[in-house]
Design a protein around this motif. Sequence first.
Motif, PDB file in Angstrom:
ATOM      1  N   ASP A  35      -0.572  -4.093  -4.163  1.00  0.00           N
ATOM      2  CA  ASP A  35      -1.921  -4.636  -4.971  1.00  0.00           C
ATOM      3  C   ASP A  35      -2.289  -5.988  -4.469  1.00  0.00           C
ATOM      4  O   ASP A  35      -3.341  -6.332  -4.263  1.00  0.00           O
ATOM      5  CB  ASP A  35      -1.813  -4.572  -6.169  1.00  0.00           C
ATOM      6  CG  ASP A  35      -1.693  -3.333  -6.978  1.00  0.00           C
ATOM      7  OD1 ASP A  35      -2.000  -2.301  -6.446  1.00  0.00           O
ATOM      8  OD2 ASP A  35      -1.486  -3.283  -8.178  1.00  0.00           O
ATOM      9  N   VAL A  38      -4.019  -5.573  -0.999  1.00  0.00           N
ATOM     10  CA  VAL A  38      -5.581  -4.908  -1.275  1.00  0.00           C
ATOM     11  C   VAL A  38      -6.385  -6.254  -1.658  1.00  0.00           C
ATOM     12  O   VAL A  38      -7.655  -6.307  -1.401  1.00  0.00           O
ATOM     13  CB  VAL A  38      -5.620  -3.832  -2.142  1.00  0.00           C
ATOM     14  CG1 VAL A  38      -7.002  -3.380  -2.510  1.00  0.00           C
ATOM     15  CG2 VAL A  38      -4.584  -2.637  -1.547  1.00  0.00           C
ATOM     16  N   THR A  43      -7.160  -3.895   3.595  1.00  0.00           N
ATOM     17  CA  THR A  43      -7.104  -2.399   3.155  1.00  0.00           C
ATOM     18  C   THR A  43      -6.717  -1.419   4.254  1.00  0.00           C
ATOM     19  O   THR A  43      -6.702  -0.055   4.070  1.00  0.00           O
ATOM     20  CB  THR A  43      -8.421  -2.029   2.634  1.00  0.00           C
ATOM     21  OG1 THR A  43      -9.450  -2.354   3.695  1.00  0.00           O
ATOM     22  CG2 THR A  43      -9.090  -2.766   1.420  1.00  0.00           C
ATOM     23  N   ARG A  66      -2.155   3.510  -4.806  1.00  0.00           N
ATOM     24  CA  ARG A  66      -2.513   2.593  -3.893  1.00  0.00           C
ATOM     25  C   ARG A  66      -3.573   3.219  -2.733  1.00  0.00           C
ATOM     26  O   ARG A  66      -4.373   2.627  -2.258  1.00  0.00           O
ATOM     27  CB  ARG A  66      -1.483   1.963  -3.121  1.00  0.00           C
ATOM     28  CG  ARG A  66      -0.621   1.257  -4.047  1.00  0.00           C
ATOM     29  CD  ARG A  66      -0.870   0.045  -4.991  1.00  0.00           C
ATOM     30  NE  ARG A  66      -1.587   0.178  -6.100  1.00  0.00           N
ATOM     31  CZ  ARG A  66      -1.500   1.116  -7.206  1.00  0.00           C
ATOM     32  NH1 ARG A  66      -0.257   1.496  -7.486  1.00  0.00           N
ATOM     33  NH2 ARG A  66      -2.161   0.907  -8.193  1.00  0.00           N
ATOM     34  N   LYS A  68      -5.590   5.707  -3.477  1.00  0.00           N
ATOM     35  CA  LYS A  68      -7.010   6.104  -3.996  1.00  0.00           C
ATOM     36  C   LYS A  68      -7.617   4.362  -4.064  1.00  0.00           C
ATOM     37  O   LYS A  68      -8.715   4.645  -3.820  1.00  0.00           O
ATOM     38  CB  LYS A  68      -6.637   6.503  -5.491  1.00  0.00           C
ATOM     39  CG  LYS A  68      -6.330   8.058  -5.451  1.00  0.00           C
ATOM     40  CD  LYS A  68      -6.130   8.410  -7.032  1.00  0.00           C
ATOM     41  CE  LYS A  68      -5.648   9.886  -7.191  1.00  0.00           C
ATOM     42  NZ  LYS A  68      -5.370  10.277  -8.376  1.00  0.00           N
ATOM     43  N   LEU A  69      -6.867   3.610  -4.297  1.00  0.00           N
ATOM     44  CA  LEU A  69      -7.289   2.180  -4.410  1.00  0.00           C
ATOM     45  C   LEU A  69      -8.197   1.794  -2.876  1.00  0.00           C
ATOM     46  O   LEU A  69      -9.189   1.308  -2.849  1.00  0.00           O
ATOM     47  CB  LEU A  69      -6.171   1.405  -4.650  1.00  0.00           C
ATOM     48  CG  LEU A  69      -6.812  -0.197  -5.147  1.00  0.00           C
ATOM     49  CD1 LEU A  69      -7.535  -0.491  -6.198  1.00  0.00           C
ATOM     50  CD2 LEU A  69      -5.354  -0.951  -5.455  1.00  0.00           C
ATOM     51  N   GLN A  73     -11.996   1.555  -1.008  1.00  0.00           N
ATOM     52  CA  GLN A  73     -12.834   0.056  -0.390  1.00  0.00           C
ATOM     53  C   GLN A  73     -12.972   0.621   1.135  1.00  0.00           C
ATOM     54  O   GLN A  73     -12.935  -0.185   1.835  1.00  0.00           O
ATOM     55  CB  GLN A  73     -11.900  -0.925  -0.502  1.00  0.00           C
ATOM     56  CG  GLN A  73     -11.797  -1.148  -2.105  1.00  0.00           C
ATOM     57  CD  GLN A  73     -10.616  -2.367  -2.258  1.00  0.00           C
ATOM     58  OE1 GLN A  73     -10.605  -3.416  -1.431  1.00  0.00           O
ATOM     59  NE2 GLN A  73     -10.230  -2.594  -3.430  1.00  0.00           N
TER      60      GLN A  73
END
Length: 114
Positions: A35, A38, A43, A66, A68-69, A73
């Motif tokens: 996290d 990111v 990314t 992560r 998906k996160l 982006q």
Amino acid sequence: MDLSVSSSEQGAVTIVHVAGEIDVYTAPLLREVLDKQVAAGRTDLVVDLEKVTFMDSTGLGVLVGRLKLVRGQNGTLRIVSAQERILKVFKITGLDKVFHIYPTVDEAAAATNA
């Protein structure tokens, strides 16, 4: 066993090196490190699981979350592992079709740059 997580840069790619066991107790550390990467705008991630000795569903959950996160982006998250016991966890759950899994960090980083 404890979990060790560190990161390094290879061009525009951030490599997160993980060693030890990823389970319900240690997965929050992995989540926190990913996290932070990111949040810092990194990314294009490669998660190196070569020195991971065990991973349960909690660890998979962190990786899926992560993924998906970073996808949200326009980023990527690739996995490095040539260990059969870790690859088996991905195969059993069908996540080997979701993640791009590479045998070496260099191959994963090169693919991320492509």
